[in-house]
Design a protein around this motif. Structure first.
Motif, mmCIF file in Angstrom:
data_model
loop_
_atom_site.group_PDB
_atom_site.id
_atom_site.type_symbol
_atom_site.label_atom_id
_atom_site.label_comp_id
_atom_site.label_asym_id
_atom_site.label_seq_id
_atom_site.Cartn_x
_atom_site.Cartn_y
_atom_site.Cartn_z
ATOM 1 N N ASN A 63 35.636 43.225 29.434
ATOM 2 C CA ASN A 63 35.798 44.012 30.664
ATOM 3 C C ASN A 63 34.495 44.069 31.479
ATOM 4 O OD1 ASN A 63 34.488 45.695 28.891
ATOM 5 N ND2 ASN A 63 36.033 47.334 28.940
ATOM 6 N N GLU A 64 33.391 43.655 30.860
ATOM 7 C CA GLU A 64 32.144 43.614 31.631
ATOM 8 C C GLU A 64 31.990 42.316 32.413
ATOM 9 O OE1 GLU A 64 29.052 44.552 28.871
ATOM 10 O OE2 GLU A 64 29.744 46.631 28.704
ATOM 11 N N THR A 65 32.650 41.261 31.949
ATOM 12 C CA THR A 65 32.468 39.970 32.635
ATOM 13 C C THR A 65 33.660 39.587 33.514
ATOM 14 O OG1 THR A 65 33.307 38.800 30.686
ATOM 15 C CG2 THR A 65 30.926 39.051 30.860
ATOM 16 N N ILE A 66 34.804 40.251 33.320
ATOM 17 C CA ILE A 66 36.008 39.791 34.026
ATOM 18 C C ILE A 66 35.893 39.959 35.545
ATOM 19 C CG2 ILE A 66 37.368 41.954 33.871
ATOM 20 C CD1 ILE A 66 39.804 40.064 33.162
ATOM 21 N N PHE A 67 35.103 40.952 35.980
ATOM 22 C CA PHE A 67 34.976 41.151 37.425
ATOM 23 C C PHE A 67 33.947 40.218 38.050
ATOM 24 C CE2 PHE A 67 36.914 45.064 35.947
ATOM 25 C CZ PHE A 67 38.017 45.099 36.785
ATOM 26 N N LYS A 68 33.246 39.470 37.193
ATOM 27 C CA LYS A 68 32.221 38.574 37.717
ATOM 28 C C LYS A 68 32.682 37.118 37.751
ATOM 29 C CE LYS A 68 28.808 41.624 35.662
ATOM 30 N NZ LYS A 68 27.926 41.814 34.507
ATOM 31 N N THR A 69 33.816 36.841 37.091
ATOM 32 C CA THR A 69 34.196 35.432 36.971
ATOM 33 C C THR A 69 34.782 34.894 38.288
ATOM 34 O OG1 THR A 69 35.539 33.821 35.793
ATOM 35 C CG2 THR A 69 36.491 35.986 36.053
ATOM 36 N N ASP A 70 34.591 33.607 38.482
ATOM 37 C CA ASP A 70 35.178 32.928 39.637
ATOM 38 C C ASP A 70 36.432 32.157 39.247
ATOM 39 O OD1 ASP A 70 33.192 33.749 41.374
ATOM 40 O OD2 ASP A 70 31.871 32.095 40.769
ATOM 41 N N ASN A 71 36.774 32.192 37.952
ATOM 42 C CA ASN A 71 37.972 31.482 37.493
ATOM 43 C C ASN A 71 39.186 31.946 38.311
ATOM 44 O OD1 ASN A 71 40.494 31.160 35.953
ATOM 45 N ND2 ASN A 71 39.148 30.305 34.377
ATOM 46 N N GLU A 72 39.798 30.994 39.006
ATOM 47 C CA GLU A 72 40.809 31.372 39.992
ATOM 48 C C GLU A 72 42.061 31.993 39.367
ATOM 49 O OE1 GLU A 72 42.679 28.963 43.566
ATOM 50 O OE2 GLU A 72 40.519 28.564 43.301
ATOM 51 N N SER A 73 42.432 31.490 38.181
ATOM 52 C CA SER A 73 43.607 32.066 37.508
ATOM 53 C C SER A 73 43.353 33.528 37.184
ATOM 54 C CB SER A 73 43.890 31.334 36.196
ATOM 55 O OG SER A 73 43.941 29.966 36.413
ATOM 56 N N VAL A 74 42.128 33.821 36.758
ATOM 57 C CA VAL A 74 41.789 35.195 36.382
ATOM 58 C C VAL A 74 41.733 36.075 37.628
ATOM 59 C CG1 VAL A 74 40.074 36.695 35.282
ATOM 60 C CG2 VAL A 74 40.496 34.419 34.365
ATOM 61 N N THR A 75 41.080 35.596 38.669
ATOM 62 C CA THR A 75 40.967 36.442 39.865
ATOM 63 C C THR A 75 42.348 36.678 40.490
ATOM 64 O OG1 THR A 75 40.335 34.501 41.159
ATOM 65 C CG2 THR A 75 38.563 35.930 40.409
ATOM 66 N N ASP A 76 43.230 35.661 40.446
ATOM 67 C CA ASP A 76 44.613 35.855 40.928
ATOM 68 C C ASP A 76 45.286 36.988 40.179
ATOM 69 O OD1 ASP A 76 44.599 33.935 42.778
ATOM 70 O OD2 ASP A 76 45.913 32.522 41.712
ATOM 71 N N PHE A 77 45.081 37.000 38.862
ATOM 72 C CA PHE A 77 45.712 38.018 38.012
ATOM 73 C C PHE A 77 45.093 39.386 38.281
ATOM 74 C CE2 PHE A 77 45.711 40.514 34.070
ATOM 75 C CZ PHE A 77 47.052 40.526 33.763
ATOM 76 N N VAL A 78 43.773 39.430 38.277
ATOM 77 C CA VAL A 78 43.066 40.704 38.403
ATOM 78 C C VAL A 78 43.287 41.320 39.783
ATOM 79 C CG1 VAL A 78 40.786 41.779 38.468
ATOM 80 C CG2 VAL A 78 41.313 40.110 36.695
ATOM 81 N N TYR A 79 43.189 40.483 40.814
ATOM 82 C CA TYR A 79 43.223 41.032 42.176
ATOM 83 C C TYR A 79 44.606 40.965 42.801
ATOM 84 C CZ TYR A 79 38.375 40.820 41.128
ATOM 85 O OH TYR A 79 37.183 40.978 40.489
ATOM 86 N N SER A 80 45.639 40.850 41.929
ATOM 87 C CA SER A 80 46.992 40.967 42.460
ATOM 88 C C SER A 80 47.223 42.414 42.891
ATOM 89 C CB SER A 80 48.021 40.540 41.415
ATOM 90 O OG SER A 80 47.864 41.325 40.262
ATOM 91 N N SER A 81 46.343 43.325 42.427
ATOM 92 C CA SER A 81 46.445 44.708 42.875
ATOM 93 C C SER A 81 45.369 44.979 43.925
ATOM 94 C CB SER A 81 46.265 45.651 41.685
ATOM 95 O OG SER A 81 45.464 46.750 42.041
ATOM 96 N N ASN A 82 45.766 45.656 44.993
ATOM 97 C CA ASN A 82 44.839 45.959 46.080
ATOM 98 C C ASN A 82 43.659 46.791 45.627
ATOM 99 O OD1 ASN A 82 45.328 44.815 48.546
ATOM 100 N ND2 ASN A 82 47.122 46.124 48.886
ATOM 101 N N LEU A 83 43.947 47.711 44.683
ATOM 102 C CA LEU A 83 42.892 48.583 44.176
ATOM 103 C C LEU A 83 41.725 47.739 43.675
ATOM 104 C CD1 LEU A 83 41.755 51.297 43.195
ATOM 105 C CD2 LEU A 83 43.062 50.988 41.098
ATOM 106 N N PHE A 84 42.044 46.695 42.905
ATOM 107 C CA PHE A 84 40.974 45.917 42.313
ATOM 108 C C PHE A 84 40.305 45.001 43.323
ATOM 109 C CE2 PHE A 84 43.281 47.428 38.626
ATOM 110 C CZ PHE A 84 42.223 48.033 37.971
ATOM 111 N N LYS A 85 41.039 44.636 44.376
ATOM 112 C CA LYS A 85 40.382 43.907 45.471
ATOM 113 C C LYS A 85 39.262 44.777 46.038
ATOM 114 C CE LYS A 85 43.946 40.867 47.202
ATOM 115 N NZ LYS A 85 45.309 41.257 47.517
ATOM 116 N N LYS A 86 39.563 46.073 46.196
ATOM 117 C CA LYS A 86 38.559 46.997 46.739
ATOM 118 C C LYS A 86 37.390 47.159 45.770
ATOM 119 C CE LYS A 86 41.735 49.496 49.698
ATOM 120 N NZ LYS A 86 42.751 50.532 49.627
ATOM 121 N N VAL A 87 37.718 47.270 44.464
ATOM 122 C CA VAL A 87 36.651 47.409 43.464
ATOM 123 C C VAL A 87 35.727 46.190 43.531
ATOM 124 C CG1 VAL A 87 36.140 47.516 40.982
ATOM 125 C CG2 VAL A 87 38.030 48.860 41.916
ATOM 126 N N ARG A 88 36.312 44.999 43.651
ATOM 127 C CA ARG A 88 35.505 43.783 43.681
ATOM 128 C C ARG A 88 34.596 43.760 44.912
ATOM 129 N NH1 ARG A 88 34.816 38.713 41.595
ATOM 130 N NH2 ARG A 88 34.639 36.966 43.024
#
Ligand SMILES: Nc1ncnc2c1ncn2[C@@H]1O[C@H](COP(=O)(O)OP(=O)(O)O)[C@@H](O)[C@H]1O
Ligand SMILES: [Mg+2]
Length: 255
Positions: free
Chosen positions: A222-247
């Protein structure tokens, strides 16, 4: 610690797991995350020994499962606790009877030893007076706590949870996640949790394996997931608007 090496699993002609290798650490909450249909439940069932697989090995603290004798497999199964999706309690048994069930299955303890142990684990999940209730009389969050008590009653070395907070409101979901993490740390269990919930990722993602179409597409925490550029991961993580804002906040803070 559990080590998975090149795991392949098919149903008929369809390959579901396409060569997964990873490790799950002792005393940590290890999360398997990914979209619905990515293979999380199939993977967990392979780890549990409920599914056979064509290729690859799974080792539990250095012992390769497929090489164990039937007796050794049974001994290993006695050290595994599981929390299924939807709790899967026995409807016709009281909560105390549900929790006692694995002790009756796997141990030769006396009635009073079993009762003491049931008292202890029900207290541990903050259910002191629920013994005589039927599962249908318990709320969703209570049922999960019963399922966790049942999963840990026989002092497991390994704990597997499939979407343990599905169907719970967000606040109760966090209580359940934290309870699983506390117990994992307290008893130094190797815990593997399937989830597609970003709250769980942030709360308890000490180790994260991200599956996509039956392959490990990324792993971290959970410390590195917000830093990765892996597109599959960012698609999954930022499918929610809340996390787009966090990023966005994270990037601004670090500029
Ligand atoms: N018993 C089964 N027989 C055939 N196909 C299955 C079986 N179980 C799961 N699958 C298929 O395997 C894929 C992964 O499923 P699953 O592991 O349940 O995904 P997830 O838990 O990530 O949502 C899906 O395409 C599903 O249809
Ligand atoms: Mg699933």
């Amino acid at each position: 610690m559990i080590e998975v090496n090149n795991l392949h699993k098919s149903f008929g002609d369809v390959e579901i797991l396409k060569g997964i290798s990873t490790t799950f650490d002792k005393g940590k909450t290890n999360l398997i995350i990914g979209q619905s249909g990515s293979g999380k439940t199939v993977f967990l069932k392979c780890l549990l020994g409920l599914f056979d697989y064509e290729e690859g090995t799974i080792s539990y603290d250095g012992k390769i499962f497929s090489l164990l004798s039937e007796d050794e497999k049974r001994n290993l199964r006695a050290k595994i606790g599981m929390v299924f999706q939807g709790s899967a309690l026995f409807d016709s048994m009281t909560i105390a009877q549900n929790v006692m069930f694995p002790l009756q299955m796997f141990t030769k303890q006396s009635k009073s030893e079993m009762e003491d142990r049931v008292d202890f684990v029900l207290k541990r999940v903050n259910l002191d007076d629920a013994h005589k209730k039927m599962p249908s009389e318990a709320s969703g969050g209570m049922q999960k706590r019963v399922a966790i008590a049942r999963a840990i009653v026989n002092n497991p070395m390994y704990l597997f949870c499939d979407e343990p907070n599905s169907g719970l409101d967000p606040k109760t979901a966090i209580v359940i996640d934290n309870l699983i993490q506390e117990i994992t740390d307290e008893y130094q269990i190797t815990t593997v949790i399937n989830s597609h919930d970003m709250n769980s990722v942030m709360e308890i993602g000490e180790k994260i394996v991200f599956l996509k179409n039956g392959l490990k597409a990324w792993e971290g925490s959970n410390e590195t997931i917000f830093k990765t550029d892996n597109e599959s991961v960012t698609d999954f993580v930022y499918s929610s608007n809340l996390f787009k804002k966090v990023r966005k906040m994270y990037i601004e803070e670090n500029e």
